[in-house]
Enzyme design. Structure first.
Site, PDB file in Angstrom:
ATOM      1  N   TYR A  35      12.422  78.295  30.744  1.00  0.00           N
ATOM      2  CA  TYR A  35      13.201  77.377  29.921  1.00  0.00           C
ATOM      3  C   TYR A  35      14.306  76.777  30.765  1.00  0.00           C
ATOM      4  O   TYR A  35      14.967  77.480  31.532  1.00  0.00           O
ATOM      5  CB  TYR A  35      13.821  78.124  28.724  1.00  0.00           C
ATOM      6  N   GLU A  37      16.159  69.035  27.427  1.00  0.00           N
ATOM      7  CA  GLU A  37      15.479  70.325  27.343  1.00  0.00           C
ATOM      8  C   GLU A  37      14.097  70.216  27.982  1.00  0.00           C
ATOM      9  O   GLU A  37      13.326  69.323  27.634  1.00  0.00           O
ATOM     10  CB  GLU A  37      15.359  70.742  25.876  1.00  0.00           C
TER      11      GLU A  37
END
Ligand code: GDP
Ligand code: MN
Length: 396
Positions: free
Chosen positions: A108, A196
């Site tokens: 991530y 993101e």
């Protein structure tokens, strides 16, 4: 302002972030054509909607032939994809086709604005794939953060440290650090508010690839980013919010049935709380701003009424720079131009309040007045209940 995954990937690629080869399509035929254009033997077909959680909602699929690509794209086009983030669903009008990646690890990587430290903060985790909110709850220690000093930017050593913490191999560190800093430059240069990459994948060759990308931009900086404004997709927005934004109103759509028209964000928040306390549910947050003219009040009124869930309108004005008489004129104007069939509760206080109340009283309109915020909220909730009963009775 949010943009689509394929758009975010295009922007990030320009800054040097590796992304899979892909092509956008507007029809099933185009999707399969894109697949042949890209080449290879497997592709990922992805619904382009402004929401995460598409994978779980059935909006992402790995396909192994151009027929399969076309069939799945056919399933997606025009479909309302209901995700955890957008339970009401968002319509699919664009489908992205990419070469499939053989995933070895899912990481991530995100960049946000941390209001507490007033800094851009980079967040990474070795546990990619799942939503960051879930991760923050289930395993907060798995989140690695780096705060960025605005004057010097995201420094090489910080990026390397992050790469090491993610457990990347020595041979991957330099490339990872380049990728992180490229993403940061894109974020900074384009006035992003959120970025993101989830998952940031390690493929079979050990390379890092951005498999998903989300970006949103600071609305207040859009005036100087015409190229970003071009990426706006209205089909993905709450029509109530776009309608209000086009008219310069600060409006946020909510799920309740009490339409609110208030001046000042603080009073608006307090009013929403009072409605909740009285047992009701607001349909929106709307701040008409300071010094609002009757025309502006009229526009705001129309924006509130554009929501078909609204059963009652609550106007709460504590006028300082504003003028109660202008607000009253705006309301009367709204009644004369629109078929207002709903109960309207008005609480006015402050500048020119007597004049405002006189205008409302003399208009002869069926307006319920209130003196305090609590009284206004209670009356609005009571009126909404009556509205609910009427709807139920009409349905039999
Ligand atoms: P989201 O659910 O909206 O966040 O959409 P993503 O783009 O993150 O895709 C969801 C999931 O699909 C990812 O977490 C991956 O596990 C999987 N996925 C996406 N692209 C590929 C790919 O190229 N190959 C494989 N095997 N899986 C993929
Ligand atoms: Mn994702």
């Amino acid at each position: 302002m949010d943009i689509h995954e394929y758009q975010a990937k295009e922007l990030l690629a320009r800054y040097g972030v590796p992304v899979p080869r892909g092509g956008l399509s507007y029809s099933p035929e185009q999707a399969s054509y894109r697949a042949t254009e890209i080449g290879g033997s497997s592709w990922v077909v992805k619904a382009q909607v402004h929401s995460g959680g598409r994978g779980e909602a059935g909006g992402v699929k790995v396909c192994h032939s151009d027929h399969e690509v076309a069939d799945y794209a056919n399933e997606l086009f025009g479909k309302r994809l209901r995700t955890k983030q957008a339970p009401a669903g968002k319509c699919v009008y664009r489908v992205y086709v990419e070469e499939a990646t053989d995933i070895k690890r899912e990481l991530y990587f995100g960049i946000v604005l941390d209001r507490a430290t007033e800094r851009i903060t980079v967040v990474a985790s070795a546990e990619g794939g799942m939503e960051i909110e879930e991760l923050a709850e289930s395993n907060p220690d798995a989140l690695i953060k780096a705060s960025i000093e605005p004057a010097v930017g995201f420094l090489e050593f910080q990026a390397r440290e992050l790469a090491f913490s993610l457990g990347l191999a020595p041979s991957q560190i330099a490339k990872a650090s380049q990728l992180f800093r490229a993403a940061y430059r894109a974020f900074r240069d384009l006035d992003a508010a959120m970025l993101e990459i989830n998952p940031l994948a390690v493929n079979a060759e050990g390379e890092l690839v951005a498999l998903d990308a989300k970006m949103s931009f600071d609305d207040n900086a859009l005036f100087r980013r015409p190229a970003i404004s071009e990426l706006r997709d209205r089909s993905q927005e709450d029509p109530r919010e776009s309608h209000a934004a086009d008219r310069g109103l600060a409006y946020v759509g909510l799920d309740g049935d009490i339409g609110c028209m208030i001046n000042g964000a603080g009073l608006a928040m307090a009013t929403l709380d009072m409605i909740k306390l009285a047992g009701g549910d607001p349909a929106n947050f709307l701040d008409i701003g300071g010094g609002a003219s009757p025309e502006r009040v009229f526009k705001a009124f129309r924006a509130v009424l554009a929501d078909s869930n609204v059963k009652v309108v609550l106007v709460n004005i504590f006028a300082g720079i504003n003028r109660c008489d202008w607000v009253a004129k705006g309301i009367v104007e709204a009644f004369s131009q629109i078929d207002v069939e709903l109960p309207v509760v008005v609480r006015l206080a402050g500048t020119h309040v007597e004049e405002g109340q006189r205008i409302l009283a003399e208009s002869g309109l069926p307006i319920v007045t209130a003196d305090t915020l609590a009284e206004a909220a209670e009356k609005a909730v009571a009126a909404a209940r009556v509205g609910e009963r009427a709807t139920a009775a009409a349905r039999g």
